[in-house]
Write a protein that holds these residues in place. Structure first.
Motif, short mmCIF file in Angstrom:
data_model
loop_
_atom_site.label_atom_id
_atom_site.label_comp_id
_atom_site.label_asym_id
_atom_site.label_seq_id
_atom_site.Cartn_x
_atom_site.Cartn_y
_atom_site.Cartn_z
N SER A 137 0.84 -1.20 0.00
CA SER A 137 0.00 0.00 0.00
C SER A 137 0.88 1.24 0.00
CB SER A 137 -0.91 0.01 1.23
OG SER A 137 -1.65 1.21 1.31
N ASN A 138 0.41 2.27 -0.69
CA ASN A 138 1.08 3.57 -0.69
C ASN A 138 0.45 4.52 0.33
OD1 ASN A 138 2.98 2.99 -2.76
ND2 ASN A 138 1.41 3.33 -4.32
N SER A 139 -0.51 4.01 1.08
CA SER A 139 -1.19 4.83 2.07
C SER A 139 -0.42 4.81 3.39
CB SER A 139 -2.62 4.32 2.29
OG SER A 139 -3.23 4.95 3.39
N LYS A 140 0.09 5.96 3.77
CA LYS A 140 0.80 6.06 5.04
C LYS A 140 -0.14 5.74 6.20
CE LYS A 140 3.42 9.31 7.91
NZ LYS A 140 3.92 10.71 8.04
N ASP B 194 6.19 4.75 5.45
CA ASP B 194 5.23 5.53 4.66
C ASP B 194 4.50 4.66 3.65
OD1 ASP B 194 5.92 7.85 5.96
OD2 ASP B 194 7.50 8.36 4.52
N LYS B 195 5.12 3.57 3.22
CA LYS B 195 4.50 2.67 2.26
C LYS B 195 5.10 1.28 2.42
CE LYS B 195 7.70 3.53 -1.59
NZ LYS B 195 7.80 3.85 -3.01
N TRP B 196 4.44 0.31 1.78
CA TRP B 196 4.91 -1.07 1.83
C TRP B 196 4.62 -1.71 0.47
CZ3 TRP B 196 7.82 -4.78 3.11
CH2 TRP B 196 7.43 -6.11 3.03
N ASP B 197 5.62 -2.35 -0.12
CA ASP B 197 5.50 -2.88 -1.47
C ASP B 197 4.76 -4.21 -1.53
OD1 ASP B 197 6.84 -0.72 -2.52
OD2 ASP B 197 8.81 -1.66 -2.30
#
Length: 276
Positions: free
Chosen positions: A207-210, A222-225
């Protein structure tokens, strides 16, 4: 009327915080809290009767259908990766901090759950009190869940219009969880299922949602791939697809059970139903 006022206040405060660049979530002693899950909980303390009502739900939780809850959370999360691999649209990823965050998150699942459990129990409490004494609870659950995060989808600028995918995911999530809570009136199962559904999606697909990563995984990221790398064609739809599958797999049994119960009541009280 009070629940409506609290929802309006929550959205107003949330939008102001968003407009001025402030976070809508915070961490206290490791526990994660979000404005939309915590602020409406004030309703519980307005009347003394509310605490006694909630006490019964906490001490004597409702349906203990653990298998159904487990299936609700994990079946869609398993089906999505399988379909993506069959379509050659996914591969085992090699994200940054793979072992530091990804693999350890699986072992730390109980810790993340405990950190988020209080705010989810607050949400459950608000749903119970807001619909207490009401006849049609499921539509009310849906409206409440749909309303609590509306301010997150109000664009600050025209260029920041929310994607239809995000709106569809939000709508489906509210529908799925309202259906779940109306069928399984167990605040513990509901809270665990809400957390687990989002947690497993973000862990697998990233997710790119912090906000999501900070609440459900590590607050310093801040994000996780994700553990699975998905093609650009399908990557925006993983969470939407998961909730769509959950809705289908959960909605059909729900309707069948409701229809069977209705038939049973007709057969059990034939004269009463004829008189009606």
């Amino acid at each position: 009327m009070l629940p409506v006022i609290l929802i309006i206040i929550t959205n107003a405060i949330g939008f102001l915080l968003k407009n001025f660049g402030f976070d809508r979530s915070f961490t206290l002693l490791g526990f994660r809290f979000h404005l939309s899950l915590v602020l409406p909980f004030i309703l519980v303390f307005i009347k003394k009767d509310y605490l006694s009502i909630l006490k019964n739900y906490f001490v004597h939780p409702g349906d203990k259908n653990y298998l159904l809850a487990f299936s609700f959370v994990f079946f869609p999360a398993l089906i999505i990766p399988v379909l993506l691999f069959l379509l050659n649209s996914a591969a085992i990823g090699d994200p940054d901090y793979f072992y530091e965050l990804g693999m350890t998150s699986i072992l730390d699942y109980p810790v993340y759950l405990i950190w988020n459990l209080p705010q989810l129990l607050m949400l459950s409490s608000f749903l119970i009190i807001s619909t207490h004494g009401k006849k049609y609870k499921q539509p009310l659950f849906f409206i409440i869940l749909l309303s609590l995060f509306l301010y997150e989808f109000i664009p600050l600028e025209k260029s920041n219009m929310p994607l239809l995918i995000d709106l569809g995911t939000y709508f489906l999530a509210a529908a799925v969880f309202s259906l779940f809570f109306s069928k399984i009136r167990n605040i513990y199962l509901f809270s665990i299922s809400v957390f687990s559904t989002f947690w497993i999606n973000i862990l697998l697909f990233g997710s790119n949602s912090k906000l999501f990563v900070g609440l459900l995984l590590a607050r310093t990221y801040d994000k996780w791939d994700g553990l699975i790398e998905v093609s650009k064609t399908f990557s925006p739809y993983t969470m939407l697809g998961q909730f769509a599958l959950a809705f289908i797999l959960f909605f059909i049994p729900f309707m069948l059970i409701s229809r069977q119960n209705n038939r049973s009541s007709v057969n059990e009280y034939p004269m009463e139903n004829l008189n009606k």
